[in-house]
Motif scaffolding. Structure first.
Motif, mmCIF file in Angstrom:
data_model
loop_
_atom_site.group_PDB
_atom_site.id
_atom_site.type_symbol
_atom_site.label_atom_id
_atom_site.label_comp_id
_atom_site.label_asym_id
_atom_site.label_seq_id
_atom_site.Cartn_x
_atom_site.Cartn_y
_atom_site.Cartn_z
ATOM 1 N N ALA A 9 1.253 -1.491 0.113
ATOM 2 C CA ALA A 9 -0.239 -0.081 -0.317
ATOM 3 C C ALA A 9 0.704 1.144 -0.328
ATOM 4 C CB ALA A 9 -0.856 0.353 1.070
ATOM 5 N N ALA A 10 0.147 2.520 0.329
ATOM 6 C CA ALA A 10 0.903 3.694 0.722
ATOM 7 C C ALA A 10 2.163 3.253 1.438
ATOM 8 C CB ALA A 10 -0.055 4.088 1.424
ATOM 9 N N PRO A 11 3.076 4.867 0.567
ATOM 10 C CA PRO A 11 4.538 4.620 1.220
ATOM 11 C C PRO A 11 4.492 4.305 2.824
ATOM 12 C CG PRO A 11 4.425 6.235 -0.530
ATOM 13 C CD PRO A 11 2.836 5.265 0.040
ATOM 14 N N VAL A 12 5.571 4.165 3.493
ATOM 15 C CA VAL A 12 6.003 4.166 4.862
ATOM 16 C C VAL A 12 7.090 5.046 4.770
ATOM 17 C CG1 VAL A 12 7.417 2.703 6.982
ATOM 18 C CG2 VAL A 12 5.260 1.376 5.122
ATOM 19 N N ARG A 13 6.775 5.844 5.745
ATOM 20 C CA ARG A 13 7.282 6.696 6.365
ATOM 21 C C ARG A 13 7.898 6.809 7.626
ATOM 22 N NH1 ARG A 13 5.568 12.600 3.048
ATOM 23 N NH2 ARG A 13 4.232 11.215 1.741
ATOM 24 N N GLU A 14 9.313 6.674 7.894
ATOM 25 C CA GLU A 14 9.803 7.066 9.262
ATOM 26 C C GLU A 14 9.496 8.318 10.087
ATOM 27 O OE1 GLU A 14 13.822 5.592 9.225
ATOM 28 O OE2 GLU A 14 13.983 4.298 7.722
ATOM 29 N N ALA A 15 9.855 7.428 10.867
ATOM 30 C CA ALA A 15 9.481 9.606 11.768
ATOM 31 C C ALA A 15 10.771 10.035 11.912
ATOM 32 C CB ALA A 15 8.931 8.818 13.537
ATOM 33 N N PRO A 16 11.133 11.651 11.707
ATOM 34 C CA PRO A 16 12.261 11.768 12.175
ATOM 35 C C PRO A 16 12.413 11.518 13.744
ATOM 36 C CG PRO A 16 10.040 13.888 12.327
ATOM 37 C CD PRO A 16 9.627 12.031 12.760
#
Length: 92
Positions: free
Chosen positions: A18-25
């Motif tokens: 599915a949608a891209p997985v974003r890493e938390a800053p």
């Protein structure tokens, strides 16, 4: 279709593709001399009983002096105390 784990934007996809997985800053903790701890980033604050504390923002100042009326948050009371300073000679 993209290869598993890759999206067109160069971001990894989740397990379902599915949608891209974003890493938390990253979380940043700054010790202010004679002042609070500044916490920047995505953190969860909990009290001694495990109850969540809503910080209401992504940067918080946590009291270290113990004098704040808004604990665990800093209210600037450390400026009125001797927090972080050596004891005075007349205090002994």
């Amino acid at each position: 279709m993209n290869a598993p784990g890759a999206s067109g934007a160069g971001q990894p996809e989740d397990a379902r593709g599915a949608a891209p997985v974003r890493e938390a800053p990253p979380v940043e903790i700054t010790v202010c001399p004679r002042g609070p701890l500044l916490i920047r980033g995505d953190v969860e604050l909990v009290d001694g009983d495990g109850a969540r504390i809503d910080a209401g923002r992504s940067t918080v100042a946590l009291c270290r002096c113990g004098a704040s009326a808004t604990k665990p948050f800093c209210d600037g009371s450390h400026k009125l105390t001797r927090f972080g300073r050596p004891p005075r000679d007349d205090a002994l």
